[in-house]
Every structure is written in structure tokens, then in C-alpha cells.
Write a protein that holds these residues in place. Sequence first.
Motif, PDB file in Angstrom:
ATOM      1  N   LYS A  60       6.160  -9.577   0.143  1.00 40.67           N
ATOM      2  CA  LYS A  60       6.488  -9.521  -1.273  1.00 40.67           C
ATOM      3  C   LYS A  60       5.283  -9.988  -2.087  1.00 40.67           C
ATOM      4  CE  LYS A  60      10.590  -8.297  -0.062  1.00 40.67           C
ATOM      5  NZ  LYS A  60      10.983  -6.871  -0.158  1.00 40.67           N
ATOM      6  N   CYS A  61       4.854  -9.164  -3.034  1.00 40.67           N
ATOM      7  CA  CYS A  61       3.684  -9.471  -3.864  1.00 40.67           C
ATOM      8  C   CYS A  61       4.066  -9.453  -5.331  1.00 40.67           C
ATOM      9  CB  CYS A  61       2.562  -8.457  -3.612  1.00 40.67           C
ATOM     10  SG  CYS A  61       2.014  -8.378  -1.892  1.00 40.67           S
TER      11      CYS A  61
ATOM     12  N   THR B  76       1.912  -4.573  -6.936  1.00 41.04           N
ATOM     13  CA  THR B  76       1.238  -3.674  -5.998  1.00 41.04           C
ATOM     14  C   THR B  76       0.384  -2.642  -6.741  1.00 41.04           C
ATOM     15  OG1 THR B  76       3.222  -2.280  -5.931  1.00 41.04           O
ATOM     16  CG2 THR B  76       2.965  -3.932  -4.175  1.00 41.04           C
TER      17      THR B  76
ATOM     18  N   CYS C  69       0.794 -12.820  -2.626  1.00 47.59           N
ATOM     19  CA  CYS C  69       1.883 -12.341  -1.775  1.00 47.59           C
ATOM     20  C   CYS C  69       2.430 -13.471  -0.901  1.00 47.59           C
ATOM     21  CB  CYS C  69       1.399 -11.203  -0.874  1.00 47.59           C
ATOM     22  SG  CYS C  69       0.598  -9.825  -1.741  1.00 47.59           S
TER      23      CYS C  69
END
Length: 289
Positions: A227-228, A231, A251
Motif C-alpha cells: 500500500k502506497c 502510485t 509505502c
Amino acid sequence: MRVTTILFALLVSASALADTARGPVATMPKVGDTLGQGGEPDWPKLTWLYDAPSPNDAAGKITIHWFCNPKGTSCMDDLARLITLRDTGKVYIVAYINAASTRDAKKLDPIRESEGVGKGTLAYGRGVTSLVKQLGLGTNPTSVVVDQTGKVQLVTMAGDPQTLDSRDAKVNDLAKNVRDFTTAKDGPTTIKAGDKFTLTYKVELANWLNFNGQDTEFDLMVAREIKCDATTLKGSQLKVEGHTLTASVTCSGPHGIYEAAGKIRFGYDGPNKTTGFGDDGTKWKFQID
């Protein structure tokens, strides 16, 4: 460093001073010297067959300062070589022809008017004669090869084929290494599960170019378990400081071995109102324990 100074401060490396009545005397530079240190030189006024040397036209190119005399037996042979280098589009030539008349100067003109527009210029007349005398040059072709950063890379003062072959090879090698931009990535290779980490991708633009903010975008492709905070970064979401463009995403993720891929695109402006577009990509490999 000012390209203007590099071009017009040709051939004065920490200039040696004669007595004050004679004024400064130009001296030949050495390999490793940076042309232009110490400001504009006080040397003879030069007459240009075309315009004075153009910093914009020379930007990002290898510059050859070429001295020749119509009386030199090897100068005409070297002229053909200079034209070949000129036509690569990666070389800017400033020729200094030790001739009094325009007619004689044109005999050794590597620019050839419309054929070489934006690829160089030529000086002749009394100023060149005075400069050649100060430098102690003869009738053989003399070349001072300067890279795109202003550093002297080679000085040759002979017209034999072996010397000229070596010079041409050096110029072509330098030209191959001229880059509009370079890229570099940063990021950890091992991370603790749940900890946040940052993946960074930087573009370093050549100093004769400038980012224009057009079509600027960074895309990150990573496993869905990671999970960032983003993106995709566009426009002002990417940081620009001078000639450096930076994309950073933060992230986190669970245990595992992962690979992420990033792609960056950007627009830039060059000399003489030119524009360009760049793109590049990279990968990160990391393990989350």
C-alpha cells in the motif's frame, strides 16, 4: 559555469601577464583546465566572418577551437575532417584562420555559410594574427577540444594523420558521452513488516536544459499487497529543484519478497527555444521481514 565565458574565454588558462605596457598575453591551456576561469580575457579584438560564438548553439556539444593558416600544408586536409565532425550535429567549431582577407579565410572555412548554420563560426584578420603570435603557433593545425562542461580534454598542435586520427576519435568518444539527462533510484532492500518505506526516483537534467513542467508524470507498479500513498504523481506532485526532478512515494506492506517498477516522463526546454521529451524507468527489489 557560463557557456558564454567558456566560448569567449578560449585559450586563457590563468593568463600569464606580461609587463603592463603590453598587457595580458594569452597562453595555451592544458588538459584539465576550465576555460573561462578568471573572467573575460583581455585579448585582441577579433573579426568574425559570421556571428560571434553562440552559447546557445554550442550548448550540449563538444567544442573544437581550431587554429590554421592558409600557408599550412596540412590545414586543407584537416578541413575535411572538421567538416565531417561538424556534420555529426554534436560538435561546435570555432575556427581561427590566420589570414588577412575574407577570400583567404574562406579557403579554410569549416562552417561554409548555410551548410553549417548553428554549428560554429570563424575569426580572421589582425586579431587572429596577434593571438596566434602570442600563443606561439606555427602553420600546422592546432585544436583545443573542450567538453560540454567547459573542461579541456585534448590539445593537439600537429597535422600528421596519426595525430588527427587521435583527435577525431577523442571528439567522437566525448560526444557519445553527452547526455541530456541521467536517472538514479533510491530505496531500502529490507524492511520490517508494517514499517513505512520510501521509493525515490530522480532525474538530473543537463545544465543547458530546463524542465518545463509539461507531460510530467511518474507511475509506480507494485504488488497489490503493498500500500502506497500514491502510485501516480503528476505535475506539481513531483519536486523540481534546479535541474533535478524527484518522485517519491511512501509505502508499507506484509511479509514477502517484492519487486516494484517505476516509469517517469517529463518535458524540457533547450537553447534556441527548442523543446524535448524524456522518459526512463527503473525497478526496486526489496524484502519485508
